[in-house]
Structure formats: C-alpha cells, structure tokens
Motif scaffolding. Structure first.
Motif, PDB file in Angstrom:
ATOM      1  N   GLY A 186       0.834  -1.190   0.000  1.00 41.78           N
ATOM      2  CA  GLY A 186       0.000   0.000   0.000  1.00 41.78           C
ATOM      3  C   GLY A 186       0.870   1.241   0.000  1.00 41.78           C
ATOM      4  N   THR A 187       0.235   2.393  -0.023  1.00 43.88           N
ATOM      5  CA  THR A 187       0.956   3.659  -0.071  1.00 43.88           C
ATOM      6  C   THR A 187       1.442   4.059   1.324  1.00 43.88           C
ATOM      7  N   PHE A 188       2.251   5.099   1.365  1.00 46.36           N
ATOM      8  CA  PHE A 188       2.772   5.601   2.628  1.00 46.36           C
ATOM      9  C   PHE A 188       1.639   6.086   3.525  1.00 46.36           C
ATOM     10  N   GLU A 189       0.673   6.782   2.947  1.00 50.10           N
ATOM     11  CA  GLU A 189      -0.449   7.275   3.729  1.00 50.10           C
ATOM     12  C   GLU A 189      -1.290   6.128   4.286  1.00 50.10           C
ATOM     13  N   GLU A 190      -1.475   5.083   3.489  1.00 50.34           N
ATOM     14  CA  GLU A 190      -2.233   3.919   3.963  1.00 50.34           C
ATOM     15  C   GLU A 190      -1.509   3.220   5.099  1.00 50.34           C
ATOM     16  N   TRP A 191      -0.183   3.186   5.016  1.00 52.95           N
ATOM     17  CA  TRP A 191       0.602   2.576   6.103  1.00 52.95           C
ATOM     18  C   TRP A 191       0.484   3.389   7.384  1.00 52.95           C
ATOM     19  N   LEU A 192       0.548   4.722   7.264  1.00 50.22           N
ATOM     20  CA  LEU A 192       0.408   5.577   8.447  1.00 50.22           C
ATOM     21  C   LEU A 192      -0.949   5.358   9.109  1.00 50.22           C
ATOM     22  N   GLU A 193      -1.994   5.245   8.288  1.00 50.51           N
ATOM     23  CA  GLU A 193      -3.336   5.027   8.821  1.00 50.51           C
ATOM     24  C   GLU A 193      -3.430   3.663   9.501  1.00 50.51           C
ATOM     25  N   SER A 194      -2.838   2.660   8.878  1.00 44.55           N
ATOM     26  CA  SER A 194      -2.837   1.321   9.462  1.00 44.55           C
ATOM     27  C   SER A 194      -2.064   1.296  10.770  1.00 44.55           C
ATOM     28  N   ASP A 195      -0.922   2.002  10.797  1.00 45.78           N
ATOM     29  CA  ASP A 195      -0.107   2.059  12.006  1.00 45.78           C
ATOM     30  C   ASP A 195      -0.855   2.785  13.124  1.00 45.78           C
ATOM     31  N   GLU A 197      -4.134   2.922  13.462  1.00 47.53           N
ATOM     32  CA  GLU A 197      -5.201   2.040  13.944  1.00 47.53           C
ATOM     33  C   GLU A 197      -4.654   0.994  14.904  1.00 47.53           C
ATOM     34  N   LYS A 198      -3.465   0.460  14.613  1.00 51.50           N
ATOM     35  CA  LYS A 198      -2.860  -0.525  15.510  1.00 51.50           C
ATOM     36  C   LYS A 198      -2.522   0.100  16.852  1.00 51.50           C
ATOM     37  N   ALA A 199      -2.042   1.351  16.807  1.00 47.64           N
ATOM     38  CA  ALA A 199      -1.663   2.033  18.042  1.00 47.64           C
ATOM     39  C   ALA A 199      -2.883   2.331  18.906  1.00 47.64           C
ATOM     40  N   GLU A 200      -4.046   2.502  18.264  1.00 45.94           N
ATOM     41  CA  GLU A 200      -5.260   2.841  19.006  1.00 45.94           C
ATOM     42  C   GLU A 200      -5.979   1.615  19.564  1.00 45.94           C
ATOM     43  N   GLU A 201      -5.560   0.423  19.159  1.00 49.41           N
ATOM     44  CA  GLU A 201      -6.192  -0.787  19.682  1.00 49.41           C
ATOM     45  C   GLU A 201      -5.874  -0.947  21.164  1.00 49.41           C
ATOM     46  N   PRO A 202      -6.866  -1.280  22.000  1.00 48.38           N
ATOM     47  CA  PRO A 202      -6.603  -1.460  23.432  1.00 48.38           C
ATOM     48  C   PRO A 202      -5.689  -2.643  23.678  1.00 48.38           C
ATOM     49  N   GLU A 203      -4.735  -2.454  24.585  1.00 51.45           N
ATOM     50  CA  GLU A 203      -3.788  -3.506  24.917  1.00 51.45           C
ATOM     51  C   GLU A 203      -3.764  -3.697  26.428  1.00 51.45           C
ATOM     52  N   ALA A 204      -4.876  -4.075  27.000  1.00 51.75           N
ATOM     53  CA  ALA A 204      -4.936  -4.316  28.441  1.00 51.75           C
ATOM     54  C   ALA A 204      -3.935  -5.419  28.801  1.00 51.75           C
ATOM     55  N   PRO A 205      -3.266  -5.338  29.963  1.00 54.21           N
ATOM     56  CA  PRO A 205      -3.498  -4.332  31.010  1.00 54.21           C
ATOM     57  C   PRO A 205      -2.561  -3.138  30.918  1.00 54.21           C
ATOM     58  N   LYS A 206      -1.948  -2.882  29.711  1.00 57.53           N
ATOM     59  CA  LYS A 206      -1.037  -1.754  29.592  1.00 57.53           C
ATOM     60  C   LYS A 206      -1.788  -0.450  29.745  1.00 57.53           C
TER      61      LYS A 206
END
Length: 283
Positions: A186-195, A197-206
């Motif tokens: 994918g493009t650079f912008e699509e990668w940034l968006e994907s990254d 989204e991953k960062a916003e996923e909850p990672e309990a108990p962190k």
C-alpha cells in the motif's frame, strides 16, 4: 562475526515497483541497501538480481564529482552526447542558461546532488536505488526530482524521511520494525493510517501513554518539587534518545555493526526507562 540488525523474510522486488524503505534512524536501512548492492555480505541467505538488471545507486556524499570541471563537461563525461542534448537534459534538473558553465566546485550541495542524479539517470538504469535523495535539496530542486522520478519507468527502491516525497512516489513499503523487515502492500499514507489504527487498539493491562501535561487526579499528587524533578528526568531521557538516534545514524553510515548493535541496545534501554517514567508520572 557479522551482527544481525534485523531479519529479512523471502522477498521479491517486482519489476516496475516503487518501494520506500522506512523505519527509525539507525535500524540498518542504509546497511540493507549496501547488502542488496553487493557492497556488504548478507549475514545469511542470498540476494539474486534478475537477468539484464542495470542498477543505479545514489547516496548523499558519494557523488564522486570532479569539482574542477563545469556542470556541462561533467555531464558530457558521464555520457557521450551533443552539447545541445546535454544542455536539454540538464534543464530537466534545473541547470539552465549560464548555469551549465559554472564550476562544479562552486555549486551548492543541492546542485551537486541534482548533477549527480542527472549523471546517474542519463544511463537509464532499470533498477534505481536512492538513499535520502532529497537531503540538501530546496523545494524547486525536490519538485524537479519528483517529476523526473514520476516519469521513470524502471524499478525504484528508496530510503527517505521526507513524508511528502514518500507519499508521492511509493506504491509499496518495506518497513523495518520489531527486528524484522515487513512488507506493506500500500501507499505511505495507507501505512500511516494502518499504524495509527494498531496504536489505538486497546492492549490491556497496559496503560495508555500519558500526555506531557499532568492529568487531574483525585488522589494525592506529588509535591511540586518532586513533579519538577520527574519532568527534568523525562526531558533528559528524551534528549538522550535523540542523541542516540543521531549516533545510530552515524554508525550506520560508517557500517560499524558492533556500534550499531551497542547503540541499538542503549536505545531500547533508554526508551524503556522513559516509558516507565512517563507511566509513573501520569499515575
């Protein structure tokens, strides 16, 4: 013995693809390019070029230009052509009018970079590898380079911290992350968006990383003096992280693998300590 900076799965650089190699400073991107070019041996595995592949490589500081000749003569030394053809070709790289008669030694770093790229591209390589090609370029020079590369019909692999440049040219990304090279189709912008989204996923108990401004809390807060002390520690750790990134970049340019490994470990330790201090500071 060679030190593994990151692992690389079986990958193929497809004909006609445009790939940006991205990742933090000092992770070994330049070392990977050198390995692909055969300048360094791989730690394991092998690299195979396709038949009839003609490689062109450009990296800042490795231009090997004769500073005592003119821009026009430098172009003519690169490839036999008429004066008119050389001047017309140089115009694509913003050398117009009397500019072509200037001494290379009198040119700025950006102008020399443009000349080096012109000398490289005039040979029409079908695989072009670029390491930070927009460094030292002003906006008109960068835009001229973008237009040349957009018209380029070969395979392109490049390293760049210029987000706009990568967004415009890359159709695929090779990402150095978590000790391995990962392919993102994918493009650079699509990668940034994907990254993102991953960062916003909850990672309990962190706990979520706290903002720099101290949040309001009902429980008892530390004294102002203790708070100020913690801020100074955090600022010091953030400053040290930036310093390590620069040291890693220098070590990567010098291909000092032992120093790269040492600084990489120091970066990880400092980053972990910073995260712990931020979590403690945020309560």
């Amino acid at each position: 013995p060679p030190i593994e900076l990151f692992s690389v799965p079986d990958m193929k650089l497809e004909r006609g693809s445009r790939v940006a190699l991205v990742g933090p400073n000092g992770t070994g991107k330049t070392t990977l390019l050198a390995t692909l070019l055969g300048l360094l041996p791989p730690v394991s595995g092998r690299i195979t070029l396709g038949r009839n592949v003609a490689v062109g490589y450009h990296r800042q500081g490795l231009d090997d230009l004769d500073l005592d000749t003119s821009v026009l003569d430098s172009m003519l030394d690169a490839k036999e052509m008429s004066f008119g053809e050389a001047r017309s070709y140089l115009a694509r790289f913003l050398f117009q009018g009397e500019d072509v008669f200037r001494q290379v030694g009198d040119c700025s770093g950006g102008e020399r970079s443009r000349l080096a790229l012109a000398r490289l591209l005039v040979h029409e390589p079908n695989l072009l590898i670029l390491d930070e090609p927009t460094t030292h370029l002003d906006i008109p020079s960068r835009e001229a380079l973008e237009q040349v590369l957009l018209a380029y019909e070969g395979t392109l692999l490049f390293v760049s911290h210029d987000r706009q440049f990568a967004s415009l040219l890359a159709q695929e990304l090779w990402v150095v992350e978590d000790g391995e090279l990962q392919q993102f189709l994918g493009t650079f912008e699509e990668w940034l968006e994907s990254d993102k989204e991953k960062a916003e996923e909850p990672e309990a108990p962190k706990k979520a990383r706290p903002p720099r401004s101290r949040p309001q809390q009902e429980k008892k807060s530390p004294s102002p003096a203790a708070d100020e002390h913690m801020i100074r520690i955090i600022d010091g750790l953030e400053t040290r992280l930036l310093e390590i990134q620069l040291e890693l970049e220098e070590a990567s340019e010098q291909r000092d693998l032992e120093l790269i490994a040492s600084k990489g470990e120091e970066y990880d330790r400092t980053k972990m300590e910073l995260d712990e201090k931020l979590a403690a500071w945020g309560g």
